[in-house]
Each structure stands twice: as C-alpha cells, then as structure tokens.
Scaffold this motif. Structure first.
Motif, short mmCIF file in Angstrom:
data_model
loop_
_atom_site.label_atom_id
_atom_site.label_comp_id
_atom_site.label_asym_id
_atom_site.label_seq_id
_atom_site.Cartn_x
_atom_site.Cartn_y
_atom_site.Cartn_z
N SER A 29 0.83 -1.20 0.00
CA SER A 29 0.00 0.00 0.00
C SER A 29 0.87 1.26 0.00
N SER A 30 2.12 1.12 0.38
CA SER A 30 3.03 2.27 0.42
C SER A 30 3.83 2.32 -0.88
N SER A 31 4.76 3.28 -0.95
CA SER A 31 5.60 3.44 -2.13
C SER A 31 6.28 2.13 -2.50
N ASN A 32 6.15 1.75 -3.77
CA ASN A 32 6.73 0.49 -4.19
C ASN A 32 7.03 0.51 -5.68
N ALA A 33 7.76 -0.47 -6.11
CA ALA A 33 8.07 -0.63 -7.52
C ALA A 33 7.95 -2.10 -7.88
N MET A 34 7.36 -2.35 -9.05
CA MET A 34 7.30 -3.70 -9.60
C MET A 34 8.16 -3.71 -10.85
N SER A 53 4.77 2.86 -8.02
CA SER A 53 3.55 3.33 -7.38
C SER A 53 3.90 4.09 -6.12
N PRO A 54 3.16 5.17 -5.82
CA PRO A 54 2.05 5.70 -6.62
C PRO A 54 2.54 6.45 -7.85
N GLY A 55 1.64 6.68 -8.78
CA GLY A 55 1.95 7.50 -9.95
C GLY A 55 1.98 6.72 -11.24
N GLY A 56 2.50 5.51 -11.24
CA GLY A 56 2.53 4.71 -12.44
C GLY A 56 3.66 5.01 -13.40
N ALA A 57 4.66 5.76 -12.98
CA ALA A 57 5.79 6.03 -13.87
C ALA A 57 6.49 4.73 -14.26
N THR A 58 6.95 4.68 -15.50
CA THR A 58 7.64 3.49 -15.98
C THR A 58 9.01 3.86 -16.53
N ASN A 59 9.91 2.91 -16.49
CA ASN A 59 11.17 3.08 -17.20
C ASN A 59 11.62 1.74 -17.75
N ASN A 97 10.19 -8.82 -9.81
CA ASN A 97 10.68 -8.27 -8.54
C ASN A 97 9.65 -7.31 -7.97
N ALA A 98 9.43 -7.44 -6.67
CA ALA A 98 8.58 -6.49 -5.94
C ALA A 98 9.46 -5.80 -4.92
N GLN A 99 9.47 -4.49 -4.94
CA GLN A 99 10.30 -3.72 -4.03
C GLN A 99 9.42 -2.78 -3.20
N ARG A 100 9.47 -2.98 -1.90
CA ARG A 100 8.80 -2.05 -0.99
C ARG A 100 9.78 -0.96 -0.62
N ARG A 101 9.40 0.27 -0.90
CA ARG A 101 10.32 1.39 -0.68
C ARG A 101 10.03 2.17 0.58
N ALA A 102 8.88 1.98 1.15
CA ALA A 102 8.56 2.68 2.40
C ALA A 102 7.66 1.78 3.24
N PRO A 103 7.85 1.73 4.54
CA PRO A 103 8.93 2.41 5.26
C PRO A 103 10.28 1.72 5.05
N LEU A 104 11.34 2.42 5.39
CA LEU A 104 12.68 1.84 5.31
C LEU A 104 12.80 0.73 6.35
N PRO A 105 13.65 -0.28 6.10
CA PRO A 105 14.55 -0.40 4.95
C PRO A 105 13.82 -0.92 3.73
N VAL A 106 14.38 -0.64 2.56
CA VAL A 106 13.84 -1.17 1.33
C VAL A 106 13.91 -2.70 1.36
#
Length: 120
Positions: A29-34, A53-59, A97-106
């Motif tokens: 539910s917090s800041s993350n990247a897939m 997420s949030p935002g949906g930016a891609t690279n 890969n699923a990365q939880r970015r918040a809260p720390l640690p990643v």
C-alpha cells in the motif's frame, strides 16, 4: 512476506510476441516498484522494465524501449510484461521483482523466473 509467481515464458520465433505475467500475493500500500529483470547465460541480471507506485511512472532498458510494455492490474494483483518484436538477444530467464520502498529499509522479493527463448 510476498510471493511472486511468473508465467508465460516460451519458445518463440524472432519477431514474435509473448506476454509474461507475475501474480503477486499482495501489493504494497506504500511506495513500491514492480519490475522485470532478466538474466542470460553467462551474463549479469539486468533491469528490463519498472513501474512505480504511486503514480505509475515506468522506465525501460534502452534495449527494449518501444518493444516491451510493463503494466499492472491491481485488482488481479498481477504485473505484466508485453514483449513484441522479440529478438534472439532477448533470450533469458525473466524474473519478477517487488520492491517495498517505504517504510525503510527497502525490501526486495523475487519470483522463481520464467524462461524466454527466441529462436528460429
């Protein structure tokens, strides 16, 4: 804990298409990247595509820009990688890969991988 299960890998001819799926036991539910990574024999694992997420930016890696598209379906708890115009150099094991970015640690979580082979 988060479990990820990839599917969709196959043998495909050059110029063909595949769609990889990554089913996730839960999204953060917090800041993350897939992300999708890949690893070819004798090479290091490399980032292919990421959606934040949030935002949906891609690279995307330069080698796949314009050919691959990453997307996510929150209701289905699934991340996709649509791969078009496949080339032999796309052959690799693809990992979700699923990365939880918040809260720390990643924290990072990985799937078991799915094999993509591009060959005539």
């Amino acid at each position: 804990q988060v479990q990820l299960v990839e599917s969709g890998g196959d043998l495909v001819q050059p110029g063909g298409s595949l769609r990889l799926s990554c089913e996730v036991s839960r999204f953060f539910s917090s800041s993350n990247a897939m992300s999708w990574y890949r690893q070819a024999p004798g090479k290091e694992r490399e980032l292919v595509a990421r959606i934040i997420s949030p935002g949906g930016a891609t690279n995307y890696a330069d080698s796949v820009k314009g050919r691959f598209t990453i997307s996510r379906d929150n209701r289905a708890k699934t991340v996709y990688l649509q791969m078009n115009s496949l080339k032999p150099e796309d052959t690799a094991v693809y990992y979700c890969n699923a990365q939880r970015r918040a809260p720390l640690p990643v924290q990072d979580y990985w799937g078991q991988g799915t094999q993509v082979t591009v060959s005539s």
